[in-house]
Enzyme design. Structure first.
Site, mmCIF file in Angstrom:
data_model
loop_
_atom_site.group_PDB
_atom_site.id
_atom_site.type_symbol
_atom_site.label_atom_id
_atom_site.label_comp_id
_atom_site.label_asym_id
_atom_site.label_seq_id
_atom_site.Cartn_x
_atom_site.Cartn_y
_atom_site.Cartn_z
ATOM 1 N N HIS A 106 -24.726 25.282 69.535
ATOM 2 C CA HIS A 106 -25.316 23.930 69.967
ATOM 3 C C HIS A 106 -24.368 22.874 70.106
ATOM 4 O O HIS A 106 -23.167 23.327 70.201
ATOM 5 C CB HIS A 106 -26.607 23.825 68.868
ATOM 6 C CG HIS A 106 -27.384 24.828 68.712
ATOM 7 N ND1 HIS A 106 -28.278 25.493 69.465
ATOM 8 C CD2 HIS A 106 -27.298 25.629 67.504
ATOM 9 C CE1 HIS A 106 -28.737 26.663 68.955
ATOM 10 N NE2 HIS A 106 -28.019 26.776 67.701
ATOM 11 N N GLU A 143 -27.458 21.627 62.391
ATOM 12 C CA GLU A 143 -26.554 22.680 62.428
ATOM 13 C C GLU A 143 -25.389 22.552 63.212
ATOM 14 O O GLU A 143 -24.249 23.013 63.108
ATOM 15 C CB GLU A 143 -27.362 23.869 63.094
ATOM 16 C CG GLU A 143 -26.717 25.184 63.488
ATOM 17 C CD GLU A 143 -27.813 26.430 64.342
ATOM 18 O OE1 GLU A 143 -27.378 27.398 64.397
ATOM 19 O OE2 GLU A 143 -28.793 25.998 64.515
ATOM 20 N N HIS A 198 -23.259 29.837 63.633
ATOM 21 C CA HIS A 198 -24.702 29.315 63.228
ATOM 22 C C HIS A 198 -25.014 29.373 62.079
ATOM 23 O O HIS A 198 -24.251 29.883 61.217
ATOM 24 C CB HIS A 198 -25.554 30.161 64.377
ATOM 25 C CG HIS A 198 -25.385 30.343 65.749
ATOM 26 N ND1 HIS A 198 -26.116 29.375 66.454
ATOM 27 C CD2 HIS A 198 -24.636 30.948 66.516
ATOM 28 C CE1 HIS A 198 -25.487 29.499 67.809
ATOM 29 N NE2 HIS A 198 -25.010 30.386 67.943
ATOM 30 N N GLU A 280 -24.553 34.019 61.318
ATOM 31 C CA GLU A 280 -25.674 32.876 60.868
ATOM 32 C C GLU A 280 -25.071 32.978 59.413
ATOM 33 O O GLU A 280 -25.185 33.770 58.623
ATOM 34 C CB GLU A 280 -27.052 33.474 60.777
ATOM 35 C CG GLU A 280 -27.708 33.776 62.242
ATOM 36 C CD GLU A 280 -28.319 32.722 62.748
ATOM 37 O OE1 GLU A 280 -27.916 31.600 62.285
ATOM 38 O OE2 GLU A 280 -28.646 32.664 64.009
#
Length: 316
Positions: A106, A143, A198, A280
């Site tokens: 992101h 995030e 992430h 993650e």
């Protein structure tokens, strides 16, 4: 990374369980199993102190104003380094000649550009949105800030070992890049390894990390067959060192306790022609995981664990 958006369609939830740590297959060393035992002993606090690991220094605060180790934002942001130009690698080191692309998931400014990040791009097998805003903790730590901070720390560690490191974005662009461009950056760099950073946005009570591996896809513009095996090797090594250094446990809600998940719906993996995985690092919506993810000291351990996994893969 929340399972909402272009690359993140939710898999079916699985019942919580603590299966055997099968990520030990090829990558885990005894220290990784020790990290898992420490996790169980202290009740999942993730408080391993990384003893026995090399002393490392933290990267400077991110250009996006990510919190420093004490959780405070810097008073002034440094001038961002263009992600298109990798920093020169040291003259020597065990990773000299190796190229690593770090993909911070992101972009801190994505939320200001809804029309741009919602436009559809070709991910090889179908079309999905360019990107998403990502998730955040309940207290608002995003995030995007987390991933950029960990990426900066990883860059420092890997460059100290002689690697040439490139980021897909460094808080130096208004939004994105889109998922197809993220894959293309790794491909054009002829990266020896790519890791996309992430953090998840699952429900409270869902804890732990998992590494996402590419499945075998051969359709449309996507052909991952050549990278499936090396990507699994990379992912197993990253998972193993992540356990050893952070003391964190594999996810209790996906991956059957292995810490490994294979997916065929992610454009960032489907379009890659070089070994690539996602990690993650934890679940931002769980209070206990959020306490780790918002800790600068823990983020340093996360960066070290991921970097050690990459280095292990590159030195084999």
């Amino acid at each position: 990374m929340s399972y909402v958006g272009p690359d993140f369609e939710p898999p079916q939830p699985r019942r919580s369980r603590r299966g055997p740590l099968t990520v030990a297959l090829a990558a885990l060393v005894p220290g990784a199993l020790l990290g898992w035992l420490v996790y169980e002993t202290v009740g999942g606090s993730g408080g391993g102190d990384g003893s026995g690991q090399a002393t490392v220094r933290s990267s400077p605060p991110s250009a996006s104003g990510a919190p420093t180790d004490d959780g405070k934002k810097p008073s002034a942001s440094p001038t961002p380094t263009a992600s298109s130009t990798p920093a020169p690698a040291p003259a020597s080191g065990p990773l000299r000649g190796k190229v690593v692309v770090i993909d911070p998931g992101h972009n801190p400014e994505n939320f200001q550009h809804p029309s741009e990040i919602n436009r559809k791009v070709n991910i090889g097998t179908n079309w999905k949105e360019c990107d998403t805003t990502g998730t955040s903790t309940n207290d608002g730590y995003t995030e995007a800030k987390f991933t950029l901070d960990v990426a900066h720390r990883m860059r420092t560690l890997l460059e100290e070992q002689g690697a040439t490191v490139k980021l897909t974005q460094d808080g130096d662009r208004p939004y994105g890049p889109c998922v197809d461009e993220r894959a293309r950056i790794g491909n054009e760099a002829k990266a020896d390894a790519v890791v996309s950073i992430h953090a998840d946005g699952s429900g409270a009570g869902n804890r732990g990390f998992h590494v996402i591996l590419p499945g075998a896809v051969h359709a449309g513009a996507a052909d991952t067959r050549a990278i499936v095996a090396p990507s699994r090797d990379l992912g197993e090594r990253v998972a193993g060192r992540f356990v050893a250094v952070t003391g964190s446990a594999p996810s209790n809600y996906i991956g059957d306790g292995t810490g490994l998940v294979t997916r065929k719906d992610l454009g960032g993996l489907n379009l890659s022609t070089v070994p690539k995985v996602f990690i993650e690092c934890g679940n931002m919506r769980d209070g206990k995981d959020a306490a780790l993810l918002t800790s600068g000291a823990w983020r340093q351990k996360a960066a070290q664990g991921i970097s050690e996994g990459i280095a292990s893969f590159l030195r084999k």
